[in-house]
Design a protein around this motif. Structure first.
Motif, PDB file in Angstrom:
ATOM      1  N   MET A   1       3.137  32.301  78.095  1.00 40.39           N
ATOM      2  CA  MET A   1       3.932  33.233  77.313  1.00 40.39           C
ATOM      3  C   MET A   1       3.312  33.333  75.919  1.00 40.39           C
ATOM      4  N   PRO A   2       3.180  34.529  75.381  1.00 39.16           N
ATOM      5  CA  PRO A   2       2.585  34.695  74.060  1.00 39.16           C
ATOM      6  C   PRO A   2       3.432  34.031  72.982  1.00 39.16           C
ATOM      7  N   ALA A   3       2.762  33.571  71.966  1.00 39.46           N
ATOM      8  CA  ALA A   3       3.481  32.986  70.832  1.00 39.46           C
ATOM      9  C   ALA A   3       4.210  34.087  70.078  1.00 39.46           C
ATOM     10  N   PRO A   4       5.328  33.757  69.441  1.00 41.29           N
ATOM     11  CA  PRO A   4       6.026  34.778  68.666  1.00 41.29           C
ATOM     12  C   PRO A   4       5.148  35.284  67.540  1.00 41.29           C
ATOM     13  N   MET A   5       5.297  36.550  67.216  1.00 33.73           N
ATOM     14  CA  MET A   5       4.454  37.168  66.191  1.00 33.73           C
ATOM     15  C   MET A   5       4.761  36.646  64.800  1.00 33.73           C
ATOM     16  N   ASP A   6       5.956  36.073  64.608  1.00 36.24           N
ATOM     17  CA  ASP A   6       6.308  35.580  63.282  1.00 36.24           C
ATOM     18  C   ASP A   6       5.772  34.167  63.047  1.00 36.24           C
ATOM     19  N   GLY A   7       5.052  33.613  64.039  1.00 37.56           N
ATOM     20  CA  GLY A   7       4.449  32.305  63.865  1.00 37.56           C
ATOM     21  C   GLY A   7       5.387  31.158  64.194  1.00 37.56           C
ATOM     22  N   GLY A   8       6.632  31.454  64.547  1.00 38.31           N
ATOM     23  CA  GLY A   8       7.590  30.407  64.885  1.00 38.31           C
ATOM     24  C   GLY A   8       7.290  29.814  66.247  1.00 38.31           C
ATOM     25  N   ILE A   9       7.979  28.759  66.564  1.00 37.83           N
ATOM     26  CA  ILE A   9       7.792  28.091  67.840  1.00 37.83           C
ATOM     27  C   ILE A   9       8.915  28.521  68.778  1.00 37.83           C
ATOM     28  N   MET A  10       8.552  28.974  69.981  1.00 38.93           N
ATOM     29  CA  MET A  10       9.547  29.349  70.970  1.00 38.93           C
ATOM     30  C   MET A  10      10.176  28.077  71.522  1.00 38.93           C
ATOM     31  N   THR A  11      11.467  28.076  71.646  1.00 39.38           N
ATOM     32  CA  THR A  11      12.176  26.979  72.269  1.00 39.38           C
ATOM     33  C   THR A  11      13.043  27.568  73.360  1.00 39.38           C
ATOM     34  N   GLU A  12      13.642  26.702  74.153  1.00 43.71           N
ATOM     35  CA  GLU A  12      14.499  27.242  75.204  1.00 43.71           C
ATOM     36  C   GLU A  12      15.705  27.941  74.593  1.00 43.71           C
ATOM     37  N   ARG A  13      16.186  28.924  75.314  1.00 47.22           N
ATOM     38  CA  ARG A  13      17.296  29.749  74.833  1.00 47.22           C
ATOM     39  C   ARG A  13      18.580  28.928  74.800  1.00 47.22           C
ATOM     40  N   ILE A  14      19.309  29.021  73.704  1.00 49.21           N
ATOM     41  CA  ILE A  14      20.604  28.360  73.549  1.00 49.21           C
ATOM     42  C   ILE A  14      21.660  29.439  73.451  1.00 49.21           C
ATOM     43  N   ASP A  15      22.677  29.350  74.296  1.00 49.12           N
ATOM     44  CA  ASP A  15      23.762  30.324  74.281  1.00 49.12           C
ATOM     45  C   ASP A  15      24.803  29.859  73.257  1.00 49.12           C
ATOM     46  N   HIS A  16      24.593  30.267  72.004  1.00 40.36           N
ATOM     47  CA  HIS A  16      25.470  29.810  70.921  1.00 40.36           C
ATOM     48  C   HIS A  16      26.875  30.371  71.055  1.00 40.36           C
ATOM     49  N   ALA A  17      27.034  31.562  71.607  1.00 43.46           N
ATOM     50  CA  ALA A  17      28.375  32.121  71.799  1.00 43.46           C
ATOM     51  C   ALA A  17      29.168  31.243  72.766  1.00 43.46           C
ATOM     52  N   ALA A  18      28.538  30.833  73.861  1.00 43.61           N
ATOM     53  CA  ALA A  18      29.211  29.965  74.829  1.00 43.61           C
ATOM     54  C   ALA A  18      29.529  28.606  74.216  1.00 43.61           C
ATOM     55  N   LEU A  19      28.611  28.075  73.410  1.00 40.57           N
ATOM     56  CA  LEU A  19      28.868  26.792  72.751  1.00 40.57           C
ATOM     57  C   LEU A  19      30.045  26.886  71.786  1.00 40.57           C
ATOM     58  N   ALA A  20      30.129  27.980  71.045  1.00 39.05           N
ATOM     59  CA  ALA A  20      31.249  28.157  70.114  1.00 39.05           C
ATOM     60  C   ALA A  20      32.570  28.158  70.876  1.00 39.05           C
ATOM     61  N   LEU A  21      32.618  28.891  71.977  1.00 37.37           N
ATOM     62  CA  LEU A  21      33.837  28.922  72.786  1.00 37.37           C
ATOM     63  C   LEU A  21      34.169  27.557  73.368  1.00 37.37           C
ATOM     64  N   ARG A  22      33.149  26.851  73.832  1.00 34.25           N
ATOM     65  CA  ARG A  22      33.365  25.517  74.400  1.00 34.25           C
ATOM     66  C   ARG A  22      33.940  24.555  73.363  1.00 34.25           C
ATOM     67  N   VAL A  23      33.415  24.596  72.144  1.00 29.89           N
ATOM     68  CA  VAL A  23      33.917  23.715  71.084  1.00 29.89           C
ATOM     69  C   VAL A  23      35.366  24.064  70.757  1.00 29.89           C
ATOM     70  N   MET A  24      35.658  25.364  70.667  1.00 30.96           N
ATOM     71  CA  MET A  24      37.032  25.784  70.360  1.00 30.96           C
ATOM     72  C   MET A  24      38.004  25.363  71.475  1.00 30.96           C
ATOM     73  N   GLU A  25      37.589  25.519  72.733  1.00 30.51           N
ATOM     74  CA  GLU A  25      38.456  25.125  73.848  1.00 30.51           C
ATOM     75  C   GLU A  25      38.661  23.612  73.872  1.00 30.51           C
ATOM     76  N   ALA A  26      37.603  22.854  73.619  1.00 35.82           N
ATOM     77  CA  ALA A  26      37.725  21.403  73.593  1.00 35.82           C
ATOM     78  C   ALA A  26      38.651  20.976  72.466  1.00 35.82           C
ATOM     79  N   ASP A  27      38.562  21.640  71.324  1.00 37.28           N
ATOM     80  CA  ASP A  27      39.439  21.302  70.211  1.00 37.28           C
ATOM     81  C   ASP A  27      40.890  21.641  70.542  1.00 37.28           C
ATOM     82  N   ARG A  28      41.087  22.812  71.168  1.00 41.06           N
ATOM     83  CA  ARG A  28      42.441  23.228  71.529  1.00 41.06           C
ATOM     84  C   ARG A  28      43.059  22.260  72.538  1.00 41.06           C
ATOM     85  N   ASP A  29      42.239  21.781  73.487  1.00 41.14           N
ATOM     86  CA  ASP A  29      42.724  20.900  74.538  1.00 41.14           C
ATOM     87  C   ASP A  29      42.740  19.432  74.125  1.00 41.14           C
TER      88      ASP A  29
END
Length: 105
Positions: A1-29
């Motif tokens: 896979m090509p390197a990003p054009m901005d020179g950053g390092i590609m990492t695996e995709r993190i679903d931050h929206a799902a993590l936010a919901l998971r944290v909120m549900e865990a807090d609620r429960d």
């Protein structure tokens, strides 16, 4: 896979929206009562806000790449020189990065 054009390092995709919901549900429960664990609830809410913000940043980054790709292809349209080939190559790299950012790879 090509390197990003901005020179950053590609990492695996993190679903931050799902993590936010998971944290909120865990807090609620949580069995902790608000009066006994205010600091923990605030920390959980701060973590959820962090992930929600990062999800928005990722969406904006993808939108920016889509715009850049469209601009490159528009500039290359109708041209047959080496510059047009370079623009098309950059657009193809952006296609891959957009697909990766959307979790389609």
């Amino acid at each position: 896979m090509p390197a990003p054009m901005d020179g950053g390092i590609m990492t695996e995709r993190i679903d931050h929206a799902a993590l936010a919901l998971r944290v909120m549900e865990a807090d609620r429960d949580s069995a902790l009562g608000w009066e006994a664990a205010d600091a923990q609830h605030l920390a959980n809410l701060a973590e959820a806000q962090l992930h929600a913000t990062l999800a928005l940043v990722e969406q904006q980054r993808i939108a920016n790449r889509q715009t850049e790709r469209a601009a490159l292809r528009a500039r290359a349209d109708g041209r047959s020189d080496l510059a047009a080939a370079g623009m098309e190559a950059q657009a193809t790299i952006l296609d891959l990065q957009i697909r990766e950012g959307l979790g389609l790879t």
